[in-house]
Design an enzyme around this catalytic site. Structure first.
Site, PDB file in Angstrom:
ATOM      1  N   SER A 135     -10.127  -0.327   6.881  1.00  0.00           N
ATOM      2  CA  SER A 135      -9.515  -0.188   5.555  1.00  0.00           C
ATOM      3  C   SER A 135      -8.865  -1.427   4.960  1.00  0.00           C
ATOM      4  CB  SER A 135      -8.480   0.931   5.575  1.00  0.00           C
ATOM      5  OG  SER A 135      -9.132   2.156   5.394  1.00  0.00           O
ATOM      6  N   LYS A 152       0.863  -1.182   0.000  1.00  0.00           N
ATOM      7  CA  LYS A 152       0.000   0.000   0.000  1.00  0.00           C
ATOM      8  C   LYS A 152       0.897   1.230   0.000  1.00  0.00           C
ATOM      9  CE  LYS A 152      -3.888   2.010   2.612  1.00  0.00           C
ATOM     10  NZ  LYS A 152      -4.808   1.821   3.754  1.00  0.00           N
ATOM     11  N   SER A 175      -9.788   2.071   2.756  1.00  0.00           N
ATOM     12  CA  SER A 175      -8.855   2.778   1.903  1.00  0.00           C
ATOM     13  C   SER A 175      -7.839   1.879   1.191  1.00  0.00           C
ATOM     14  CB  SER A 175      -8.076   3.804   2.734  1.00  0.00           C
ATOM     15  OG  SER A 175      -7.273   3.141   3.698  1.00  0.00           O
TER      16      SER A 175
HETATM   17  N1  GLN Z   1     -13.220   4.514   6.218  1.00  0.00           N
HETATM   18  C1  GLN Z   1     -12.648   4.886   7.476  1.00  0.00           C
HETATM   19  C2  GLN Z   1     -12.177   6.321   7.398  1.00  0.00           C
HETATM   20  O1  GLN Z   1     -12.387   6.911   6.409  1.00  0.00           O
HETATM   21  C3  GLN Z   1     -11.506   3.985   7.813  1.00  0.00           C
HETATM   22  C4  GLN Z   1     -10.289   4.243   7.020  1.00  0.00           C
HETATM   23  C5  GLN Z   1      -9.141   3.380   7.420  1.00  0.00           C
HETATM   24  O2  GLN Z   1      -9.323   2.340   8.064  1.00  0.00           O
HETATM   25  N2  GLN Z   1      -7.960   3.839   7.083  1.00  0.00           N
HETATM   26  O3  GLN Z   1     -11.612   6.849   8.302  1.00  0.00           O
END
Ligand code: GLN
Length: 484
Positions: A176, A77, A152
């Protein structure tokens, strides 16, 4: 060569010299170049260096002491720092940032022999559930290009789902790894907070961020976890615990079933989870209905806390030492303002603004402190439930992959994507996401949650489930099945 081969098959093929690392690497690189235009999973592909490393891996394969993952392609990532290869965090502000060192996760997976092919797309600074906040454009779901892969870590999940790499790293702050794994039909694990080092992992919300594996199966996720985990003195919250180990023999476990969480799900969704429940029973486990109090307050608490942490973590991007610097400036304050205004996207700005607000004098007690208290209650609720059960079964996401653009205008709807994953993050517990069926031709996932540092139990239960089912062996039609 098969794009969806598992680790065992790839390792055997390499060691028996059925194919070389160079051939394997070239095979995946070709596939990436053929499909990435459509899917946008990769921000950076590192062809030349990957092929160079493949040659070295081939040499090592003929020697003794071959590292466990020798020659296996991997993608990281794009928030894990990689020395010499840009790390963008999918942000304009870091679009040309090259880190001077490797993240611990990168260093350890390389030491285990894995060969990085490139860096995967993501939501900007990991803020999002759809991959649409990336400065480099959204990722498409391999099952239906008009849909989101989730976020994400959407680039990692989509890359594995499309057979562009056998496995990839992701990070999970509120869902994410698990939500994109669910939406793309692959397996992902968010380990216990502290199990995987955060050193060199660009920070979003430091008390929640945790790296973990994305793979075709629980077995492969476990192999990757073993390379990622471990105590790291360079990360002050790294846990000094025994490495993850699978139980030596099959254990009959008690699996908690938080009935209320399943209430809002569509009928098709619930019947897939019911079928999975039946499988677990057939495997010798028993199911016990449980309650998880306060989880309905988790999203609100998470957005206060993660925003507050993000607002301080992202203060460092001022355009002075690194990152985007605006050319449009009259004085220092103006330079900060315009560099940050130009460097960050809308969602990131929203988090910085709300986070700064909840930390400001007069609001701190009402928001930040209160959210911390809710976090404690959520955690206590899980711990109380775990007094009677070994694992907890939960959904991963409320819907299958949604249309790109459909939730973009409504942040609250988008935030609800993580309704089942955020409580687990607040409690710091491990959560495994694995495919358990299809709704309207799209994969859906379920979540197995364990006690702190009991990944071994979670993974063993997941492996046994995957031995009995083949949801994880279903792959999207990408129009190039001739190679499959
Ligand atoms: N969707 C959640 C956010 O926008 C979690 C994102 C994540 O786990 N990095 O914060």
């Amino acid at each position: 060569m098969k794009p969806y081969a598992g680790l065992r098959e790839l390792t055997q093929g390499l060691r028996s010299k059925a194919f070389s690392t160079v051939e394997l690497t070239q095979f995946y690189l070709d596939r990436i170049h053929r499909l990435n235009e459509r899917l946008n999973c990769f921000i950076t592909v590192d062809d030349e260096a990957a092929l160079e490393r493949a040659k070295l891996a081939d040499q090592r394969l003929s020697q003794t002491d071959v590292p466990r993952l020798c020659g296996i392609p991997i993608a990281h990532k794009d928030l894990f720092c990689t020395k010499g290869l840009r790390t963008t965090c999918a942000s304009r502000t870091l679009a040309s940032f090259v880190a001077p060192y490797d993240a611990t996760v990168v260093r350890q997976t390389s030491a285990a022999g894995a060969n990085m092919l490139g860096k995967t797309n993501m939501d900007e600074f990991a803020m999002g559930s759809s991959n649409e906040t990336s400065y480099f454009g959204p990722v498409s779901n391999p099952w239906d290009a008009t849909r989101s892969p989730g976020g994400s870590s959407g680039g990692s999940a989509a890359a594995v789902a499309a057979g562009l790499v056998p496995f990839a790293t992701g990070t999970d702050t509120g869902g994410s790894i698990r939500q994109p794994a669910g939406l793309c039909g692959v397996t992902g694990l968010k380990p216990t907070y502290g199990r995987v080092s955060r050193f060199g992992m660009i920070a979003f919300a430091s008390s929640l961020d945790q790296g973990g594996p994305v793979a075709h199966s629980v077995e492969d996720a476990y192999e990757l976890l073993r390379a990622m985990e471990g105590y790291d003195p360079a990360d002050s919250t790294s846990a000094n615990v025994e490495p993850t180990a699978l139980p030596a023999t099959h254990e009959n476990l008690v699996i908690g079933y938080p009935e209320a969480l399943f209430d809002g799900l569509d009928a098709e969704f619930s019947s897939a989870i019911d079928a999975a429940r039946g499988r677990f029973e057939a495997l010798g486990h028993s199911i016990k209905t449980i309650e998880l109090p306060h989880v309905d307050a988790a999203i609100a608490a998470y957005y206060v806390l993660s925003g507050a942490e993000a607002s301080t973590n992202l203060a460092r991007y001022d355009g002075v030492r690194y990152g985007h610097r605006s050319g449009d400036q009259n004085d220092l304050a103006d330079m900060y303002r315009s560099s940050r205004s130009e460097g960050f996207g809308l969602e990131v700005k929203r988090r910085i603004l709300t986070g700064t607000y909840s930390l400001s004098v007069g609001y701190f007690d009402a928001y930040y402190l209160k959210a911390q208290k809710v976090r404690r209650l959520v955690r206590d609720g899980f711990l109380a439930a775990f007094a009677d059960v070994d694992l907890i079964l939960a959904p991963v996401a409320p819907t299958p992959a949604f249309e790109l653009g459909s939730l973009k205008a409504d942040p609250v709807q988008m935030y609800r994507q993580d309704i089942y994953t955020i409580p687990v993050s607040l409690a710091g517990l491990p959560g495994l996401s694995m495919p358990c069926g299809f709704v309207d031709g799209l994969p859906i996932g379920m979540q197995l949650i364990g006690k702190h540092f009991e990944e071994g139990k979670v993974l063993a239960a997941g492996m046994a489930y995957q031995q009995e089912t083949n949801w994880h062996e279903q792959h999207p039609a990408l129009g190039d099945e001739s190679v499959a």
